[in-house]
Scaffold this motif. Structure first.
Motif, PDB file in Angstrom:
ATOM      1  N   HIS A 115       0.819  -1.219   0.000  1.00  0.00           N
ATOM      2  CA  HIS A 115       0.000   0.000   0.000  1.00  0.00           C
ATOM      3  C   HIS A 115       0.859   1.279   0.000  1.00  0.00           C
ATOM      4  CE1 HIS A 115      -3.596   2.370   1.038  1.00  0.00           C
ATOM      5  NE2 HIS A 115      -2.827   3.026   1.881  1.00  0.00           N
ATOM      6  N   HIS A 119       1.248   4.705  -2.454  1.00  0.00           N
ATOM      7  CA  HIS A 119       1.267   6.127  -2.091  1.00  0.00           C
ATOM      8  C   HIS A 119       2.534   6.804  -2.610  1.00  0.00           C
ATOM      9  CE1 HIS A 119      -2.274   6.823   0.295  1.00  0.00           C
ATOM     10  NE2 HIS A 119      -2.025   5.838   1.127  1.00  0.00           N
ATOM     11  N   SER A 140       0.460   9.341   6.025  1.00  0.00           N
ATOM     12  CA  SER A 140      -0.900   8.821   5.879  1.00  0.00           C
ATOM     13  C   SER A 140      -1.539   8.700   7.259  1.00  0.00           C
ATOM     14  CB  SER A 140      -0.852   7.462   5.179  1.00  0.00           C
ATOM     15  OG  SER A 140      -0.288   6.509   6.036  1.00  0.00           O
ATOM     16  N   GLY A 141      -2.682   8.030   7.303  1.00  0.00           N
ATOM     17  CA  GLY A 141      -3.380   7.873   8.578  1.00  0.00           C
ATOM     18  C   GLY A 141      -2.633   6.929   9.506  1.00  0.00           C
ATOM     19  N   GLY A 167      -1.264  11.683  10.361  1.00  0.00           N
ATOM     20  CA  GLY A 167      -2.706  11.633  10.107  1.00  0.00           C
ATOM     21  C   GLY A 167      -3.476  11.305  11.379  1.00  0.00           C
ATOM     22  N   ASP A 171      -6.327  13.304  13.267  1.00  0.00           N
ATOM     23  CA  ASP A 171      -7.621  12.665  13.552  1.00  0.00           C
ATOM     24  C   ASP A 171      -7.949  12.656  15.044  1.00  0.00           C
ATOM     25  OD1 ASP A 171      -7.780  12.249  10.861  1.00  0.00           O
ATOM     26  OD2 ASP A 171      -7.241  10.131  10.922  1.00  0.00           O
ATOM     27  N   GLY A 184      -8.842  14.857  10.036  1.00  0.00           N
ATOM     28  CA  GLY A 184      -7.827  15.643   9.323  1.00  0.00           C
ATOM     29  C   GLY A 184      -8.405  16.769   8.489  1.00  0.00           C
ATOM     30  N   GLY A 273      -2.442  10.634   2.650  1.00  0.00           N
ATOM     31  CA  GLY A 273      -3.591  11.502   2.898  1.00  0.00           C
ATOM     32  C   GLY A 273      -3.249  12.900   3.397  1.00  0.00           C
ATOM     33  N   ASN A 277      -3.065  18.286   2.690  1.00  0.00           N
ATOM     34  CA  ASN A 277      -3.202  19.443   3.575  1.00  0.00           C
ATOM     35  C   ASN A 277      -2.588  20.712   2.963  1.00  0.00           C
ATOM     36  OD1 ASN A 277      -1.959  21.148   6.019  1.00  0.00           O
ATOM     37  ND2 ASN A 277      -3.822  20.126   6.678  1.00  0.00           N
ATOM     38  N   THR A 304      -5.335  10.551  -0.932  1.00  0.00           N
ATOM     39  CA  THR A 304      -5.893   9.521  -0.053  1.00  0.00           C
ATOM     40  C   THR A 304      -6.017   8.217  -0.846  1.00  0.00           C
ATOM     41  OG1 THR A 304      -8.010  10.551  -0.554  1.00  0.00           O
ATOM     42  CG2 THR A 304      -7.089  11.038   1.571  1.00  0.00           C
ATOM     43  N   ASP A 305      -6.442   7.153  -0.153  1.00  0.00           N
ATOM     44  CA  ASP A 305      -6.407   5.819  -0.757  1.00  0.00           C
ATOM     45  C   ASP A 305      -7.218   5.732  -2.056  1.00  0.00           C
ATOM     46  OD1 ASP A 305      -4.886   5.200   1.380  1.00  0.00           O
ATOM     47  OD2 ASP A 305      -6.434   4.091   2.463  1.00  0.00           O
TER      48      ASP A 305
END
Ligand code: KG4
Ligand code: ZN
Length: 344
Positions: A115, A119, A140-141, A167, A171, A184, A273, A277, A304-305
């Motif tokens: 994954h 990214h 990322s998250g 992330g 969050d 976010g 993700g 920003n 994002t994904d």
């Protein structure tokens, strides 16, 4: 060579098709995405079992949509790629199961993709694609890493978070302020109306001398401010959001510059993700422009994904001769999987 990509590691079902013929950067032929955000919002976070069930519902209709966009039939797909990890085990199994079943039915190879590699390579689908080598800031998250990237599959970890990801810091802070999931983007929007100098928040590990990050202490500091403000939170929420964002962004920018100094590289790629920003983009652009460093981002929709980054990463791996596309169709997913272990 047409590569279909399926992403299902968390709360987005993504499907995409790329053309990875020849040595050129793979070209996106079609993509479709379903976000589960609305479904998980009622619970304040991702519910893994619900995520898996929803991926099952969405993946085949999304694939039909992609095929229609690309005017392609499944029989014209040459490789079926899927996110093998890291992520939620049940959610990953949906994508892996569908991809391998489809590949088996078509008699084509299937291929697992990391994954984070998706990214990391996603800026190659932008109008201003990078060239190797570069420093990558992966935010990322679930991950925050600085990496030296010399080519496809050639990743050297320079530093990473020792606790929460950037992330996650967005969050969790947003949740403490009573903002909806995922925090976010909500926190970022609110921060636009606030004063970033309103509160004193820590910049953890800013002067640690290494390229590691730590964001857990920031969350605790935000909690303390929320408790101190009590009923006064509502009136100061935008200020607290702006201060929190400024703290996260300052650390990300300073450590990215340090990574550029240490490696001597003149190119930075931001992915994941949090790369969406605006405050991070503005500050990175300004700091890098001063040093003559080029910065590359994925298109906003690909921060994002999504399935496009998975199809792209598979295509670029195949082009680089690193592929493990095979016709065995027995699959295992890797909920925990370091990107360095997926390198060349
Ligand atoms: O890369 P991603 O879609 O999923 C993972 O692989 O984790 O990243 C999701 C993360 C979430 O923490 C979300 O809040 C954050 O990216 N995010 C943002 C923004 N858009 C998404 N954080 C700050 N500002 C944004 N505009
Ligand atoms: Zn992701």
């Amino acid at each position: 060579m047409r590569v279909l990509g399926i992403e299902s590691s968390c709360d987005e079902t993504g499907v995409a098709l790329v053309d990875a013929s020849g040595p050129a950067i793979p070209r996106l032929l079609g993509q479709a995405l379903h976000s589960q955000i609305a479904m998980h919002q009622a619970y304040g976070g991702v519910v893994p079992e619900l995520a898996s069930r929803d991926h099952i519902r969405r993946v085949l209709p999304l694939m039909d949509e992609v095929m229609a966009q690309a005017a392609c039939t499944p029989a014209q797909v040459d490789v079926v790629a899927y996110t093998q990890g890291p992520g939620l085990a049940g959610a990953l199994l949906v994508g892996a199961g569908v991809a391998c079943a489809l590949a088996a039915a078509l008699g084509k190879p299937a291929m697992g993709v990391h994954h984070l590699e998706g990214h990391l390579l996603s800026p190659f689908l932008s109008v201003d694609p990078p060239e190797f080598p570069f420093v990558a800031l992966l935010v990322s998250g679930g991950h925050t890493q600085l990496m030296r990237v010399d080519g496809v599959g050639r990743y050297e970890l320079l530093g990473e978070t020792i606790d929460d990801a950037a992330g996650e810091a967005f969050d969790k802070s947003a949740k403490l302020m009573g903002l909806p999931y995922p925090g976010g983007p909500h926190l970022a929007r609110l921060a636009e109306q606030g004063d970033a100098l309103s509160f004193k928040l820590p910049r953890p590990l800013l002067h640690s001398g290494n390229l590691d990050f730590s964001f857990a202490g920031l969350k605790t500091a935000v909690l303390t401010q929320v408790q101190k403000l009590g009923d006064g939170l509502e009136a100061r929420k935008a200020d607290l959001a702006a201060t929190t964002q400024a703290a996260i962004v300052e650390v990300l920018v300073k450590k990215s510059l340090m990574a550029l100094d240490r490696t001597g590289l003149q190119r930075l790629v931001v992915a994941g993700g949090v790369g969406a920003n605006t405050c991070l983009r503005v500050q990175l652009n300004a700091a890098c422009a001063k040093r003559g460093v080029r910065v590359h981002y994925p298109e906003l929709a690909l921060c994002t994904d999504n399935g496009a980054m998975i199809a792209l990463a598979a295509g670029m791996r195949l082009q680089a001769g690193l592929a493990r596309a095979d016709k065995r169709y027995s699959f295992e997913v890797k909920p925990r999987w370091a990107l360095a272990d997926a390198a060349a």
